[in-house]
Scaffold this motif. Structure first.
Motif, PDB file in Angstrom:
ATOM      1  N   SER A   1      57.897  -1.600 -42.070  1.00 32.81           N
ATOM      2  CA  SER A   1      56.933  -0.619 -41.556  1.00 32.81           C
ATOM      3  C   SER A   1      56.879  -0.698 -40.029  1.00 32.81           C
ATOM      4  O   SER A   1      57.905  -0.508 -39.373  1.00 32.81           O
ATOM      5  CB  SER A   1      55.571  -0.845 -42.210  1.00 32.81           C
ATOM      6  N   MET A   2      55.721  -0.990 -39.421  1.00 35.03           N
ATOM      7  CA  MET A   2      55.699  -1.164 -37.970  1.00 35.03           C
ATOM      8  C   MET A   2      56.669  -2.262 -37.553  1.00 35.03           C
ATOM      9  O   MET A   2      57.288  -2.188 -36.489  1.00 35.03           O
ATOM     10  CB  MET A   2      54.285  -1.506 -37.485  1.00 35.03           C
ATOM     11  N   GLY A   3      56.820  -3.279 -38.399  1.00 33.70           N
ATOM     12  CA  GLY A   3      57.786  -4.334 -38.107  1.00 33.70           C
ATOM     13  C   GLY A   3      59.200  -3.796 -38.019  1.00 33.70           C
ATOM     14  O   GLY A   3      60.024  -4.288 -37.238  1.00 33.70           O
TER      15      GLY A   3
ATOM     16  N   GLY B   1      54.207  -5.556 -40.595  1.00 31.12           N
ATOM     17  CA  GLY B   1      53.756  -4.237 -40.194  1.00 31.12           C
ATOM     18  C   GLY B   1      52.327  -4.170 -39.700  1.00 31.12           C
ATOM     19  O   GLY B   1      51.672  -5.189 -39.437  1.00 31.12           O
ATOM     20  N   LEU B   2      51.839  -2.947 -39.590  1.00 31.94           N
ATOM     21  CA  LEU B   2      50.543  -2.639 -39.002  1.00 31.94           C
ATOM     22  C   LEU B   2      49.404  -3.392 -39.677  1.00 31.94           C
ATOM     23  O   LEU B   2      49.180  -3.259 -40.884  1.00 31.94           O
ATOM     24  CB  LEU B   2      50.288  -1.133 -39.116  1.00 31.94           C
TER      25      LEU B   2
ATOM     26  N   SER C   1      60.469   2.118 -42.864  1.00 30.03           N
ATOM     27  CA  SER C   1      60.124   2.423 -41.487  1.00 30.03           C
ATOM     28  C   SER C   1      60.729   3.758 -41.072  1.00 30.03           C
ATOM     29  O   SER C   1      61.253   4.506 -41.898  1.00 30.03           O
ATOM     30  CB  SER C   1      60.583   1.281 -40.570  1.00 30.03           C
TER      31      SER C   1
ATOM     32  N   HIS D   1      54.775   2.005 -50.317  1.00 26.56           N
ATOM     33  CA  HIS D   1      54.697   1.313 -49.032  1.00 26.56           C
ATOM     34  C   HIS D   1      54.209  -0.118 -49.229  1.00 26.56           C
ATOM     35  O   HIS D   1      53.132  -0.520 -48.755  1.00 26.56           O
ATOM     36  CB  HIS D   1      53.794   2.068 -48.069  1.00 26.56           C
TER      37      HIS D   1
ATOM     38  N   SER E   1      65.866  -2.580 -41.557  1.00 18.76           N
ATOM     39  CA  SER E   1      64.639  -1.805 -41.363  1.00 18.76           C
ATOM     40  C   SER E   1      64.134  -1.363 -42.730  1.00 18.76           C
ATOM     41  O   SER E   1      64.810  -0.621 -43.438  1.00 18.76           O
ATOM     42  CB  SER E   1      64.934  -0.590 -40.468  1.00 18.76           C
TER      43      SER E   1
END
Length: 286
Positions: free
Chosen positions: A108-110, A30-31, A133, A261, A130
């Motif tokens: 998350s972003m992934g 992710g981010l 997300s 998260h 997912s």
């Protein structure tokens, strides 16, 4: 061993776990996170379940190419790239790996990148998972306190960066599971020493915000899909996972009590188990 792949005019750093004969499984982080944030132990658990696991650094993270020449996005400015481009990076890495298709897991972003890969390159995705997300930022906006984590000013030194990382984790992590602070600080230090680039994270965030909502396109995804989400996630609330599962026909939603998260170690079996069931069932039908 960290390897490098030339993809879409950039280089991606990646590592693998398990036998090359195992079911191909691509992990997308992710981010602002790096491949090491897919913990070695988590990757080993997946490998023990018959997967050939590859984790990699997204563009602007870790040891992959950082687009320094693109500068730091300002509010209202155009993004240097979109999640589409990051999904194309994933497909390009699969080309280098010699994988016609793979089981794809994103956090998350992934997860956003994995979702995009599933409809942008449907022939490359065997199953989609997912985790924590959403189909779009407006679907499940963060709490005010969690949103503040996204806009913390860059740290001037290592000590400040590690302190910020801990503060951020306490703000968005899993309230149902005690944080091992010593272990977390050790990982944060490793991440800092490996690469600290707040500007790269800002460019990734700009890509998230500039990318269109994926809900409609997810309706065309026809691969077995698993959605995993915590019921205590303040950064991407549970509504994001529910919306993802509702958008993909036949998707299974697994809600984990007390999970925020992050990916707390006590929950690894409850995450790896459903992923393994998904990929094994898909392989059996192939």
């Amino acid at each position: 061993m960290t390897l490098r792949a030339s993809v879409n005019g950039i280089e991606l750093a990646y590592e693998s776990f398990g036998s090359p004969d195992g079911r191909p499984l691509l992990l997308i982080m992710g981010l602002g996170a790096q491949l090491i944030h897919w913990d070695d132990g988590f990757c080993s658990l997946l490998a023990e379940q018959g997967h050939h696991v590859v984790r990699y650094d997204n563009r602007d993270a870790g040891l992959s190419t950082h687009l320094h020449d693109k500068g730091v996005p300002t509010p209202g400015a155009s993004s240097a790239y979109l999640l589409d481009d990051m999904a194309d990076d994933a497909a390009g890495l699969m080309d280098v790996l010699g994988w016609p298709a793979a089981h794809v897991v994103g956090a998350s972003m992934g997860g956003m990148i994995a979702q995009t890969l599933a409809f942008r390159h449907p022939e490359r995705v065997l199953t989609l998972t997912s985790i924590m997300s959403t189909p779009g930022p407006s679907v499940a906006p963060p709490t005010e306190a969690a949103a503040a984590v996204l806009y913390v000013p860059p740290a001037a030194d290592r000590e400040t960066a590690l302190a910020q990382a801990l503060t951020n984790r306490l703000a968005i992590g899993s309230p149902g599971y005690e944080l091992d602070r010593e272990r977390f600080t050790r990982m944060a230090g490793l991440a800092y020493d490996r690469c600290y680039d707040p500007a790269g994270t800002t460019r990734q965030l700009a890509a998230i915000m500039a990318s269109p909502d994926r809900t409609e396109l997810l309706g065309g995804v026809n691969v077995p899909t698993l959605v995993i989400h915590g019921d205590a996630d303040p950064l991407v609330p549970l509504a994001g996972g529910q919306a993802t599962a509702a958008a993909v026909p036949g998707a299974e939603l697994v809600v984990l009590p007390g999970m925020g998260h992050d990916l707390p170690q006590p929950l690894w079996p409850q995450i790896v188990g459903p992923i393994t069931k998904l990929t094994a069932n898909s392989a059996g039908k192939a």
